[in-house]
Design a protein around this motif. Structure first.
Motif, short mmCIF file in Angstrom:
data_model
loop_
_atom_site.label_atom_id
_atom_site.label_comp_id
_atom_site.label_asym_id
_atom_site.label_seq_id
_atom_site.Cartn_x
_atom_site.Cartn_y
_atom_site.Cartn_z
N ASP A 22 0.82 -1.21 0.00
CA ASP A 22 0.00 0.00 0.00
C ASP A 22 0.85 1.26 0.00
OD1 ASP A 22 -2.07 -1.77 0.08
OD2 ASP A 22 -3.07 -0.90 1.83
N PHE A 23 1.99 1.21 0.67
CA PHE A 23 2.92 2.34 0.66
C PHE A 23 3.35 2.62 -0.78
CE2 PHE A 23 6.95 4.49 1.04
CZ PHE A 23 6.86 5.25 2.20
N GLU A 24 3.77 1.58 -1.48
CA GLU A 24 4.26 1.75 -2.84
C GLU A 24 3.15 2.16 -3.82
OE1 GLU A 24 7.19 2.15 -2.11
OE2 GLU A 24 8.35 0.60 -3.15
N CYS A 73 13.32 -1.25 3.93
CA CYS A 73 13.19 -0.36 5.09
C CYS A 73 12.03 -0.78 5.98
CB CYS A 73 12.97 1.08 4.63
SG CYS A 73 14.37 1.89 3.86
N ILE A 74 10.86 -0.95 5.39
CA ILE A 74 9.66 -1.27 6.15
C ILE A 74 9.81 -2.63 6.82
CG2 ILE A 74 7.20 -1.81 5.95
CD1 ILE A 74 7.10 0.38 3.73
N ALA A 75 10.33 -3.61 6.09
CA ALA A 75 10.49 -4.94 6.65
C ALA A 75 11.48 -4.96 7.81
CB ALA A 75 10.94 -5.93 5.57
N LYS A 76 12.46 -4.07 7.80
CA LYS A 76 13.47 -4.02 8.87
C LYS A 76 13.00 -3.18 10.05
CE LYS A 76 17.51 -5.32 10.43
NZ LYS A 76 17.39 -4.89 11.82
N GLY A 77 11.86 -2.51 9.92
CA GLY A 77 11.31 -1.80 11.06
C GLY A 77 11.37 -0.30 11.01
N VAL A 78 11.75 0.28 9.87
CA VAL A 78 11.73 1.73 9.74
C VAL A 78 10.28 2.21 9.73
CG1 VAL A 78 12.48 3.72 8.37
CG2 VAL A 78 13.89 1.65 8.44
N ASP A 79 10.00 3.30 10.42
CA ASP A 79 8.65 3.82 10.55
C ASP A 79 8.12 4.30 9.20
OD1 ASP A 79 6.29 5.01 11.40
OD2 ASP A 79 7.28 6.89 11.95
N PRO A 80 7.03 3.71 8.68
CA PRO A 80 6.52 4.13 7.37
C PRO A 80 6.00 5.56 7.34
CG PRO A 80 5.08 2.49 8.37
CD PRO A 80 6.30 2.55 9.21
N VAL A 81 5.55 6.08 8.50
CA VAL A 81 5.09 7.47 8.54
C VAL A 81 6.27 8.41 8.32
CG1 VAL A 81 3.98 9.23 9.96
CG2 VAL A 81 3.16 6.87 10.05
N GLY A 82 7.38 8.12 8.99
CA GLY A 82 8.59 8.91 8.78
C GLY A 82 9.13 8.75 7.37
N MET A 83 9.00 7.55 6.81
CA MET A 83 9.44 7.32 5.44
C MET A 83 8.62 8.14 4.45
SD MET A 83 10.10 3.20 5.37
CE MET A 83 10.09 3.20 3.57
N MET A 84 7.32 8.20 4.67
CA MET A 84 6.46 8.98 3.76
C MET A 84 6.86 10.45 3.80
SD MET A 84 4.09 8.53 1.48
CE MET A 84 3.12 7.05 1.85
N ALA A 85 7.10 10.97 5.00
CA ALA A 85 7.54 12.36 5.11
C ALA A 85 8.89 12.57 4.42
CB ALA A 85 7.64 12.75 6.59
N ASP A 291 -6.00 -5.13 6.08
CA ASP A 291 -6.11 -4.27 4.90
C ASP A 291 -6.67 -2.90 5.26
OD1 ASP A 291 -5.15 -6.36 3.38
OD2 ASP A 291 -7.10 -6.93 2.54
N ALA A 292 -7.74 -2.90 6.06
CA ALA A 292 -8.39 -1.64 6.44
C ALA A 292 -7.48 -0.81 7.34
CB ALA A 292 -9.71 -1.92 7.15
N GLU A 293 -6.82 -1.46 8.29
CA GLU A 293 -5.91 -0.78 9.22
C GLU A 293 -4.76 -0.12 8.46
OE1 GLU A 293 -2.25 -2.25 11.98
OE2 GLU A 293 -3.99 -3.56 11.88
N VAL A 294 -4.17 -0.87 7.55
CA VAL A 294 -3.01 -0.35 6.80
C VAL A 294 -3.43 0.79 5.88
CG1 VAL A 294 -1.28 -0.92 5.06
CG2 VAL A 294 -1.70 -2.48 6.97
N LYS A 295 -4.55 0.65 5.21
CA LYS A 295 -5.02 1.72 4.32
C LYS A 295 -5.20 3.03 5.09
CE LYS A 295 -8.61 3.00 1.01
NZ LYS A 295 -8.71 4.40 1.55
N ALA A 296 -5.80 2.93 6.27
CA ALA A 296 -6.01 4.14 7.08
C ALA A 296 -4.67 4.75 7.50
CB ALA A 296 -6.85 3.79 8.31
N MET A 297 -3.72 3.90 7.86
CA MET A 297 -2.41 4.39 8.29
C MET A 297 -1.68 5.08 7.15
SD MET A 297 1.12 3.54 8.19
CE MET A 297 1.29 1.77 8.07
#
Length: 324
Positions: A22-24, A73-85, A291-297
Motif C-alpha cells: 500500500d505504501f508503494e 526499510c519497512i520490513a526491517k522496522g523503519v517507521d513508514p510514517v517517517g518514510m512517507m515524510a 487491509d483496512a488498518e493499513v489503508k487508514a495508516m
C-alpha cells in the motif's frame, strides 16, 4: 502441513507485506501529481522477499539496501510514517527530508540505507559483519542487490572477502529479470545468479520470490548458518516488480499483459492469504482487518507528510560532514 509460524507471526508477515504494497501503490499515485521531488523506484510485487528475510532479524542485525529500498526499510522496522515524510522531502522525515526515496536510512533499527550506487551495499555489510564477529556479538548482515548489481565487481569482492573471513553475511540477489530496461537474459552470463556462489566457496540457493513461506524457510537456514559461524550464503530470490525501473518508465521492454498476468496468478499477498485461510490458520476477517488498518495508516501518513514543514535553510549543511 501447517505453516512454520504461529498466528501472531502470520499476522505480522501479512501486515508487513500489506504495508509495503500500500505504501508503494500510494507513492505511485502521488508521484504522478508532480508533488513528490526526486526519483522513485518502487518495490511493489517483491514484498515476500524483504518480509520473509527480515522476519528472522533483530534490531542489532544490519541490512544494506538498493535504490529500490522502501520494502527493505519497512520490513526491517523503519517507521513508514517517517518514510512517507522523507519521500515528500519534509523535515519530519526519517532523514530530515534530505535523503529522499533513494537514501532512507535508520541505524537505530539496523537499516544502513537505501543506496543509489549499484552494488554499493556489499562492502558496507561486510564491515558490519566483521565488527560483529570481532566483538563476538552473533549478529548477521544482509546485503540486498539486484540482477544488474550481480555483475558489479564490488559484489564479487564482497562475496570473496566474506568467504575468506567467514563473515556472517547473507547476500540476497533479488532477480526481477531486468537491470533497468535490460533483460537479465542478455546481461547475466549464467542462468542463475546463485550458480556464482561456488566460485566464492559458499552455498548458492534459489527460491521462489512470490512464495513468502519459501523465502522464509530458505532465509532461516542461511541466517542460522551465518549465526553459527559457518560463513556467508548467496540467496537468489526470483521475483518480479510491478512498476518500471523508475516512476515514469513506460516498460515498453516488457511483453503486453506480463505484469497483469503476474498480479492475477502469482501475487505474493494473494498467495499468502489463500494459503493461510484455506488451512484455517487465519480468516478472511483477519486479512480484511489488516487491509483496512493499513489503508487508514497510509492515508494518514500522506495527509501528515503534506502538512509537515520543509527543512529549514539552516539545515542545508548539517549531516554532511562528520566532526571528530
Amino acid at each position: 502441513m501447517t505453516s512454520p509460524l504461529n498466528r501472531e507471526a502470520l499476522l505480522q508477515a501479512y501486515r508487513t507485506m500489506r504495508i509495503i504494497r500500500d505504501f508503494e501503490e500510494r507513492v505511485h499515485v502521488d508521484f504522478a501529481t508532480g508533488e513528490i521531488p526526486g526519483f522513485v523506484h518502487l518495490y511493489a510485487g517483491e514484498e515476500a522477499s524483504a518480509t520473509g528475510i527480515c522476519m528472522h532479524l533483530n534490531r542489532k542485525d544490519y541490512i544494506a539496501s538498493t535504490h529500490r529500498g522502501h520494502g527493505h526499510c519497512i520490513a526491517k522496522g523503519v517507521d513508514p510514517v517517517g518514510m512517507m515524510a522523507e519521500i515528500w522531502g519534509k523535515a519530519t522525515g526519517t532523514c530530515k527530508g534530505k535523503g529522499g526515496s533513494m537514501h532512507i536510512a535508520d541505524l537505530e533499527v539496523g537499516m544502513l540505507g537505501a543506496n543509489g550506487i549499484v552494488g554499493g551495499g556489499g562492502p558496507l555489510i561486510c564491515g558490519t559483519a566483521l565488527a560483529s564477529k570481532v566483538r563476538g556479538e552473533n549478529n548477521v548482515g544482509v546485503c540486498f542487490f539486484g540482477d544488474g548489481a550481480s555483475n558489479q565487481g564490488t559484489i564479487f569482492e564482497a562475496m570473496n572477502l566474506a568467504s575468506v573471513w567467514k563473515l556472517p553475511v547473507i547476500f540476497v540477489a533479488e532477480n526481477n529479470g531486468y537491470a533497468e530496461a535490460t533483460s537479465s537474459n542478455f546481461s547475466v552470463a549464467v542462468d542463475n545468479i546463485a550458480d556464482r556462489a561456488s566460485a566464492f566457496g559458499m552455498p548458492g540457493v534459489i527460491v521462489d520470490g512470490f512464495d513468502f513461506f519459501a523465502v522464509y524457510e530458505a532465509a532461516g537456514e542461511a541466517i542460522k548458518r551465518a549465526r553459527e559461524g559457518h560463513g556467508p550464503t548467496l540467496l537468489e530470490v526470483k521475483l518480479s516488480r510491478y512498476y518500471g525501473h523508475f516512476e515514469g518508465d513506460q516498460q515498453t521492454y516488457r511483453a503486453p499483459g506480463e505484469v497483469q498476468k503476474l498480479r492475477e496468478t502469482k501475487d505474493c499477498l494473494m498467495q499468502f492469504a489463500k494459503r493461510v485461510t484455506s488451512r484455517g490458520e487465519l480468516t478472511m476477517a483477519d486479512i480484511e482487518a489488516i487491509d483496512a488498518e493499513v489503508k487508514a495508516m497510509i492515508d494518514a501518513s500522506v495527509v501528515k507528510a503534506k502538512a509537515d514543514p520543509l527543512p529549514a535553510p539552516s539545515e542545508l549543511m548539517t549531516d554532511v560532514y562528520v566532526s571528530y
